[in-house]
Design a protein around this motif. Structure first.
Motif, PDB file in Angstrom:
ATOM      1  N   ARG A  95      -3.355 -22.601 -18.272  1.00 16.41           N
ATOM      2  CA  ARG A  95      -2.853 -23.873 -18.799  1.00 16.41           C
ATOM      3  C   ARG A  95      -2.236 -24.680 -17.674  1.00 16.41           C
ATOM      4  O   ARG A  95      -1.443 -24.151 -16.904  1.00 16.41           O
ATOM      5  N   PRO A  96      -2.585 -25.989 -17.614  1.00 23.17           N
ATOM      6  CA  PRO A  96      -3.599 -26.645 -18.438  1.00 23.17           C
ATOM      7  C   PRO A  96      -5.004 -26.240 -17.989  1.00 23.17           C
ATOM      8  O   PRO A  96      -5.172 -25.688 -16.895  1.00 23.17           O
ATOM      9  N   ARG A  97      -5.956 -26.505 -18.829  1.00 23.13           N
ATOM     10  CA  ARG A  97      -7.354 -26.257 -18.467  1.00 23.13           C
ATOM     11  C   ARG A  97      -7.736 -27.207 -17.349  1.00 23.13           C
ATOM     12  O   ARG A  97      -7.481 -28.404 -17.408  1.00 23.13           O
ATOM     13  N   THR A 131      -6.954 -32.287 -14.849  1.00 22.83           N
ATOM     14  CA  THR A 131      -6.173 -31.538 -15.834  1.00 22.83           C
ATOM     15  C   THR A 131      -5.740 -32.364 -17.034  1.00 22.83           C
ATOM     16  O   THR A 131      -5.187 -31.810 -17.983  1.00 22.83           O
ATOM     17  N   ARG A 139      -2.977 -33.369 -21.735  1.00 17.33           N
ATOM     18  CA  ARG A 139      -3.459 -32.331 -20.835  1.00 17.33           C
ATOM     19  C   ARG A 139      -4.569 -31.548 -21.516  1.00 17.33           C
ATOM     20  O   ARG A 139      -4.501 -31.264 -22.711  1.00 17.33           O
ATOM     21  N   GLY A 141      -6.723 -28.690 -22.962  1.00 16.61           N
ATOM     22  CA  GLY A 141      -6.389 -27.379 -23.489  1.00 16.61           C
ATOM     23  C   GLY A 141      -7.622 -26.669 -24.000  1.00 16.61           C
ATOM     24  O   GLY A 141      -8.760 -26.999 -23.644  1.00 16.61           O
ATOM     25  N   TRP A 142      -7.391 -25.695 -24.870  1.00 14.45           N
ATOM     26  CA  TRP A 142      -8.460 -24.827 -25.350  1.00 14.45           C
ATOM     27  C   TRP A 142      -8.658 -24.913 -26.867  1.00 14.45           C
ATOM     28  O   TRP A 142      -9.467 -24.177 -27.424  1.00 14.45           O
TER      29      TRP A 142
END
Length: 277
Positions: A95-97, A131, A139, A141-142
């Motif tokens: 995190r972040p992706r 990011t 940001r 994410g997943w």
């Protein structure tokens, strides 16, 4: 639990959390958490744990050992498997992706190498890993079932690549080479008995000394300081290894100031104390 009707195949070099995002999108699920819950997984935490991947294998038709190879499983000594070697957990950042918009446009999957904590650039396209969304500022994410689109609707693959200096690409290439565990002729003899993880941290510590870093001597603190700080530390650390022993005298003059603090084991500190004095 029934197998998913719409399924995908993993790509070479793809990460487990990235695969879950793509599979959730293919299965037309509302969120990645929905797929993770069915499989009894935590997203993206399952990639750095020993969670059972058998349910996910049943759902997707992908053998468990193939899914396992996409995860960063814990190994002895509190380290995690990563790209053929084993490194400390704090050298893996979920995190972040982080994404290369050009790679995503070309291939559409999340590469494992982007989860390396010091990684600030894509080595294929010499551009910055992004990011956050430039439109809404969120940001990456997943949770959203798309790797290529922000929840606000903005296209991540439409981002213009931000080209970074060759020195950063070269330094990051050196860190990846260390991560591989391969024998490297430019590593100082005094540090050749370091594990890949300890050598990575020794390199970053050398970079901190050379650049006059005054923050906490931790990977997380370095990353939190921003990509410019990470770039400077990586370049200085890699140059220090390549210019050894000339750089050793510079480091000795600078001195390594307390605190000698870093999360996890610290054999690399003993190496540097012995070598630098």
């Amino acid at each position: 639990m029934c197998p998913l009707r719409l399924r995908i195949r993993p790509e070479s070099g793809e990460s487990l959390p990235g695969f879950l995002v793509r599979q959730a999108e293919r299965a037309r699920l509302r969120s990645v958490s929905e797929l993770a819950a069915i499989a009894g997984l935590r997203q993206p935490s399952s990639t750095v744990s020993n969670d059972d991947l058998t349910p996910l294998a049943f759902l997707t038709g992908i053998p468990s050992d193939r899914l396992d190879a996409m995860a960063y499983r814990p190994v002895d000594g509190g380290r995690h498997r990563y790209l053929g070697s084993a490194i400390d957990r704090d050298l893996i950042a979920l995190r972040p992706r982080r994404v290369c918009p050009v790679c995503l446009k070309e291939t559409g999957f999340h590469r494992m190498e982007w989860d390396f904590a010091p990684a600030t650039a894509c080595l294929r396209h010499h551009c910055r890993l992004e990011t956050s969304c430039p439109l809404c500022g969120r940001r990456f994410g997943w949770e959203h079932p798309s790797l290529t689109e922000c929840p606000c609707g903005a296209s991540i693959t439409a981002l213009l690549p931000r080209i970074i200096p060759d020195a950063v690409v070269s330094a990051l290439s050196d860190l990846y080479a260390i991560t591989s565990g391969a024998s490297l002729p430019w590593i100082p003899p005094e540090l050749t008995d370091c594990t890949p993880s300890d050598l990575l941290k020794a390199t970053l510590m050398i970079g901190m000394v050379v650049t006059g870093w005054n923050g906490r001597h931790r990977v997380a603190s370095m990353v939190a300081a921003g990509v410019e700080a990470v770039d400077a530390i990586m370049v200085a650390g890699a140059n220090g290894l390549h210019r050894w022993p000339a750089s050793l005298e510079e480091i000795r003059r600078t001195g390594i100031r307390p605190p000698w603090v870093w999360a996890g084991s610290a054999p690399y500190l003993l190496h540097l104390r012995r070598v630098i004095g």
